[in-house]
Design an enzyme around this catalytic site. Structure first.
Site, mmCIF file in Angstrom:
data_model
loop_
_atom_site.group_PDB
_atom_site.id
_atom_site.type_symbol
_atom_site.label_atom_id
_atom_site.label_comp_id
_atom_site.label_asym_id
_atom_site.label_seq_id
_atom_site.Cartn_x
_atom_site.Cartn_y
_atom_site.Cartn_z
ATOM 1 N N THR A 61 5.399 -41.879 -73.207
ATOM 2 C CA THR A 61 6.745 -42.345 -73.554
ATOM 3 C C THR A 61 7.152 -43.463 -72.610
ATOM 4 O O THR A 61 7.994 -43.283 -71.739
ATOM 5 C CB THR A 61 7.771 -41.201 -73.447
ATOM 6 O OG1 THR A 61 7.645 -40.631 -72.126
ATOM 7 C CG2 THR A 61 7.548 -40.127 -74.474
ATOM 8 N N PRO A 62 6.526 -44.643 -72.756
ATOM 9 C CA PRO A 62 6.839 -45.726 -71.827
ATOM 10 C C PRO A 62 8.308 -46.157 -71.898
ATOM 11 O O PRO A 62 9.015 -45.867 -72.858
ATOM 12 C CB PRO A 62 5.907 -46.860 -72.246
ATOM 13 C CG PRO A 62 5.450 -46.527 -73.607
ATOM 14 C CD PRO A 62 5.511 -45.036 -73.738
ATOM 15 N N ASP A 92 11.082 -46.772 -46.209
ATOM 16 C CA ASP A 92 10.871 -48.179 -45.878
ATOM 17 C C ASP A 92 11.312 -48.465 -44.445
ATOM 18 O O ASP A 92 11.718 -47.543 -43.724
ATOM 19 C CB ASP A 92 11.603 -49.037 -46.903
ATOM 20 C CG ASP A 92 13.117 -48.878 -46.848
ATOM 21 O OD1 ASP A 92 13.656 -48.423 -45.818
ATOM 22 O OD2 ASP A 92 13.770 -49.215 -47.843
ATOM 23 N N TRP A 124 0.366 -35.735 -71.814
ATOM 24 C CA TRP A 124 -0.072 -36.896 -72.629
ATOM 25 C C TRP A 124 -1.583 -36.901 -72.836
ATOM 26 O O TRP A 124 -2.067 -37.277 -73.896
ATOM 27 C CB TRP A 124 0.373 -38.205 -71.988
ATOM 28 C CG TRP A 124 1.822 -38.253 -71.585
ATOM 29 C CD1 TRP A 124 2.335 -38.763 -70.428
ATOM 30 C CD2 TRP A 124 2.971 -37.790 -72.340
ATOM 31 N NE1 TRP A 124 3.709 -38.626 -70.405
ATOM 32 C CE2 TRP A 124 4.124 -38.034 -71.559
ATOM 33 C CE3 TRP A 124 3.131 -37.182 -73.588
ATOM 34 C CZ2 TRP A 124 5.408 -37.703 -71.988
ATOM 35 C CZ3 TRP A 124 4.418 -36.848 -74.019
ATOM 36 C CH2 TRP A 124 5.528 -37.109 -73.223
ATOM 37 N N LYS A 168 13.878 -44.238 -83.103
ATOM 38 C CA LYS A 168 12.614 -44.597 -82.458
ATOM 39 C C LYS A 168 12.679 -44.523 -80.931
ATOM 40 O O LYS A 168 11.666 -44.726 -80.267
ATOM 41 C CB LYS A 168 12.195 -46.012 -82.881
ATOM 42 C CG LYS A 168 11.586 -46.056 -84.283
ATOM 43 C CD LYS A 168 10.501 -47.130 -84.349
ATOM 44 C CE LYS A 168 9.692 -47.061 -85.627
ATOM 45 N NZ LYS A 168 8.744 -48.183 -85.743
#
Lengths: 139, 139, 139, 139
Positions: A59-60, A17, A47, A90
């Protein structure tokens, strides 16, 4: 706990940046790559295969927590060490430590879930229990 | 506490990943933009001015914590509400709530510090106490 | 003509778009990294050194032309071959060929110039003649 | 020729590089958003609808040509004017002019095609003739 995997990143000019240092969301992008690398290095297909064979989209993230200790800049090579700290029913907690040589630059924890598109609502995603076979591959 | 500011984001195709939803580090990028917008909307000059007048390079991140509740996709407009939750001596906690209409999609807290390049080591950055006048503008 | 250099890229999930393929501006980002790598691999210091020693800020783009032949996706490793096709007085044409194995995926030409901040207007940038010593290093 | 549409972009800190100016691939990202905006503003549904109703995945790039005249930095608002310069049988040329106020910063031409996943090879994409109804909406 789990196996450890290592993922290397070469910092590019465009990752930095106006302060001349890595723009911090790139660390999240690289940890995400390290997360996928962790599964693939442990024998889990990418995936785009799993969506076809088992409906697993990926796997968000549910939550991330990242601490930034030392900045990095372009031309440097960073190494990310990835483990799974905890498997819950989960969700699971993945930990990433970003180092340049021996110096820890950044440390992050991600809470992730395996998700599918539920048949009754294919536009949405829904968490499923952590697949036991995937867990076994990574343990 | 502090004033609230609002920053709108139009989600672009290129912000989304193969799952068709916003790639999560973009939320961090947008919160960073909302952070700068918060200061500028409250009358603080942009960093590229402050570095010349007061040596302040910006407000880099020490830590982020983000929770992802509902995904977003391209073509949508999101609104980020930004406040400062807490001013400490050398750091402050900025909070961002990302909404699509009334739905909260994502919520993040950032720990930031004002930094300068120390004269004895102009390649590095060093935190300074939160400037009182900037704090006053935002209160 | 010039020497050739090679720069490898591992495609990440976050580099891909909802069509599941690399979002095309990332090819420009990687060619930019390959451009800098070209100079550094040929012995030119990074821009952050050159700005201090010679005032050279970098080699920003005047024009790009890129053709996309074959898409790529995450998990793949790409190799970029970089050369300088032509040195003119104030600009040079850099060519990048992106391959996956033997397959050419993408080919780009960049017109770049070496720039400095002119002392009379330090907020702006201005092209200088291509430095002969840098040209010699790369030939 | 075609209708013109306008798409506004607020430049963010994270869009800029160590030289303090917009990292050039972001112009391509914004032109891509302006391209999609062009179709949607002219009444074409987003790709995620068209893939379901007509199998159209989007309009990926075959070639881009971009000229960079004047840099931009964060805090600025840019406006992109988009037209279709030419409709050919299987491709079309879209033109984008990026302005800050009256100043032209950047100008780009994109060669794009409408693509579908061919049924015999659903992992690939294949160009189709430009749909007449979409062309009619944009004329």
């Amino acid at each position: 706990m789990s196996k450890s995997t290592f993922y290397d990143v070469q910092v590019q000019f465009g990752d930095c940046d106006p302060a001349g240092i890595v723009f911090f969301p790139n660390f999240s992008k690289w940890m995400d790559a390290a997360s996928l690398h962790f599964f693939m290095a442990n024998g889990v297909p990418p995936w785009r295969e799993l969506i076809k064979t088992r409906g697993i989209v990926g796997t968000p993230l549910l939550e991330i927590n990242t601490r930034f200790m030392v900045p990095a800049t372009y031309g440097e090579t960073l190494r990310i060490e990835t483990t799974v700290e905890e498997w819950r029913e989960k969700v699971f907690i993945q930990k990433h430590v970003v180092r340049r040589g021996d110096t820890v630059l950044c440390e992050g924890r991600e809470t992730r879930a395996f998700v599918v598109h539920p048949p009754e609502n294919p536009d949405r995603i829904k968490a499923i229990p952590v697949p036991e076979d995937i867990k076994a591959l990574c343990a």
